[in-house]
Design a protein around this motif. Structure first.
Motif, PDB file in Angstrom:
ATOM      1  N   ARG A 228     -28.892 121.856  77.906  1.00  0.00           N
ATOM      2  CA  ARG A 228     -28.292 121.762  76.571  1.00  0.00           C
ATOM      3  C   ARG A 228     -29.052 120.745  75.727  1.00  0.00           C
ATOM      4  O   ARG A 228     -29.136 119.575  76.087  1.00  0.00           O
ATOM      5  N   LEU A 229     -29.582 121.187  74.591  1.00  0.00           N
ATOM      6  CA  LEU A 229     -30.263 120.318  73.650  1.00  0.00           C
ATOM      7  C   LEU A 229     -29.314 120.019  72.502  1.00  0.00           C
ATOM      8  O   LEU A 229     -28.866 120.934  71.796  1.00  0.00           O
ATOM      9  N   ILE A 230     -28.991 118.741  72.326  1.00  0.00           N
ATOM     10  CA  ILE A 230     -27.977 118.327  71.357  1.00  0.00           C
ATOM     11  C   ILE A 230     -28.626 117.427  70.312  1.00  0.00           C
ATOM     12  O   ILE A 230     -29.266 116.433  70.645  1.00  0.00           O
ATOM     13  N   THR A 231     -28.476 117.778  69.062  1.00  0.00           N
ATOM     14  CA  THR A 231     -28.971 116.940  67.962  1.00  0.00           C
ATOM     15  C   THR A 231     -27.794 116.523  67.097  1.00  0.00           C
ATOM     16  O   THR A 231     -26.887 117.314  66.827  1.00  0.00           O
ATOM     17  N   THR A 232     -27.811 115.262  66.692  1.00  0.00           N
ATOM     18  CA  THR A 232     -26.792 114.755  65.772  1.00  0.00           C
ATOM     19  C   THR A 232     -27.479 114.140  64.570  1.00  0.00           C
ATOM     20  O   THR A 232     -28.479 113.430  64.699  1.00  0.00           O
ATOM     21  N   VAL A 233     -26.948 114.447  63.402  1.00  0.00           N
ATOM     22  CA  VAL A 233     -27.390 113.850  62.145  1.00  0.00           C
ATOM     23  C   VAL A 233     -26.131 113.392  61.434  1.00  0.00           C
ATOM     24  O   VAL A 233     -25.341 114.216  60.968  1.00  0.00           O
ATOM     25  N   GLY A 234     -25.928 112.074  61.413  1.00  0.00           N
ATOM     26  CA  GLY A 234     -24.669 111.562  60.891  1.00  0.00           C
ATOM     27  C   GLY A 234     -23.523 112.073  61.751  1.00  0.00           C
ATOM     28  O   GLY A 234     -23.532 111.945  62.973  1.00  0.00           O
ATOM     29  N   ALA A 235     -22.542 112.703  61.098  1.00  0.00           N
ATOM     30  CA  ALA A 235     -21.382 113.224  61.831  1.00  0.00           C
ATOM     31  C   ALA A 235     -21.591 114.666  62.288  1.00  0.00           C
ATOM     32  O   ALA A 235     -20.740 115.225  62.986  1.00  0.00           O
ATOM     33  N   GLU A 236     -22.717 115.278  61.926  1.00  0.00           N
ATOM     34  CA  GLU A 236     -22.965 116.670  62.286  1.00  0.00           C
ATOM     35  C   GLU A 236     -23.609 116.760  63.672  1.00  0.00           C
ATOM     36  O   GLU A 236     -24.533 116.025  63.982  1.00  0.00           O
ATOM     37  N   ARG A 237     -23.126 117.693  64.469  1.00  0.00           N
ATOM     38  CA  ARG A 237     -23.616 117.876  65.829  1.00  0.00           C
ATOM     39  C   ARG A 237     -24.002 119.338  66.029  1.00  0.00           C
ATOM     40  O   ARG A 237     -23.246 120.238  65.667  1.00  0.00           O
TER      41      ARG A 237
END
Length: 276
Positions: A228-237
């Motif tokens: 699983r590749l997980i990216t977060t930008v601020g509150a967005e996931r």
């Protein structure tokens, strides 16, 4: 001093995309921590690859600089301490216990953090390149007020005395939630071998349950957990499922600069291990 150390430090700076600072001041420390966090991943892959974890300075530098890997707190902060000392900073290793669910504290030597003194009269600073998702910038260790950081509002406050003893322990909080309890007494690298052994072998350690590789980005984090590749930008996931070993190995290379010839096991680990 190892005669190869100056060359290794130059290679370390190249690895994290930093230039040798003119002086060991707070601005340089801030820049070095940020570059470390955005370049050297927080990862537990050695545990799931069956590799030994050796808490000795030469071995840590070899792993992070020569082999361009990352590590968990003992490795990342242990190596970061060597870098900072070589650049003229005064560094003390500190042990901490991580606050878990329902307020439970982890084991002694659960975490390694760094007390760093600079030559500009500021600080002392709490520097940390090995806690995973934490402060982007060093925190003023002796301040007891809110400290605003791009990753949240942090506060360092006196911890309540436990068991009739009070060594001046400090709780580090993020957005009001306790992260870890810091013991301000100086430690040596070898003191952390027991904590590293526990996290390397115990089924109760989160590190033995599954592989993880994660690093800061300029706007959030990027994390690889198994497939699983997980990216977060601020509150967005955003989460993407990677298919096949080749795709996962490519993700390690592309996002973390980690080159593996095989995937770490995704099954739980709880075996005897060597911690040097």
């Amino acid at each position: 001093m190892d005669p190869r150390l100056p060359q290794t430090i130059d290679a370390y700076l190249e690895r994290i995309g930093a230039t040798r600072p003119v002086r060991p001041d707070a601005a340089a420390l801030r820049e070095l921590q940020l570059r470390h966090l955005t370049t050297v991943p927080f990862e537990n892959l050695s545990i799931h690859l069956g590799e030994d974890i050796v808490l000795e300075e030469e071995a840590l530098l070899d792993k992070i600089v020569a082999h361009r890997r990352g590590g968990f707190c003992y490795e990342n902060n242990g190596a970061f301490a060597v870098l900072l000392r070589a650049l003229g900073f005064r560094v003390t290793l500190l042990q901490a216990r991580v606050h878990g669910d329902e307020g439970r504290l982890g084991i002694p030597y659960d975490h390694m953090a760094l007390r760093v003194e600079t030559d500009d009269g500021t600080g002392p600073w709490l520097a940390d390149a090995g806690f995973g998702d934490h402060a982007q910038h060093p925190l003023v260790l002796d301040d007891r007020i809110d400290q605003r950081d791009p990753r949240g509002t942090f506060r360092i406050e006196q911890a309540p005395a436990e068991g009739g003893g009070d060594y001046g322990d400090l709780d580090v909080l993020r957005d009001g939630a306790p992260q870890f309890r810091l013991d301000p007494r100086p430690r040596a690298l070898a003191d952390f071998r027991g904590g590293a052994w526990y996290h390397r072998t115990s089924p109760d350690s989160g590190f033995t349950r599954s592989p993880v590789c994660s690093r800061f980005t300029t706007s959030g984090r990027i994390t690889l957990k198994g497939h699983r590749l997980i990216t977060t930008v601020g509150a967005e996931r955003h989460e993407t499922r990677l298919e096949g070993d080749d795709e996962v190995l490519a993700a390690y290379r592309e996002h973390f600069g980690v080159r593996l010839d095989r995937l770490p096991s995704e099954e739980g680990v709880g075996v005897s291990a060597s911690i040097g």
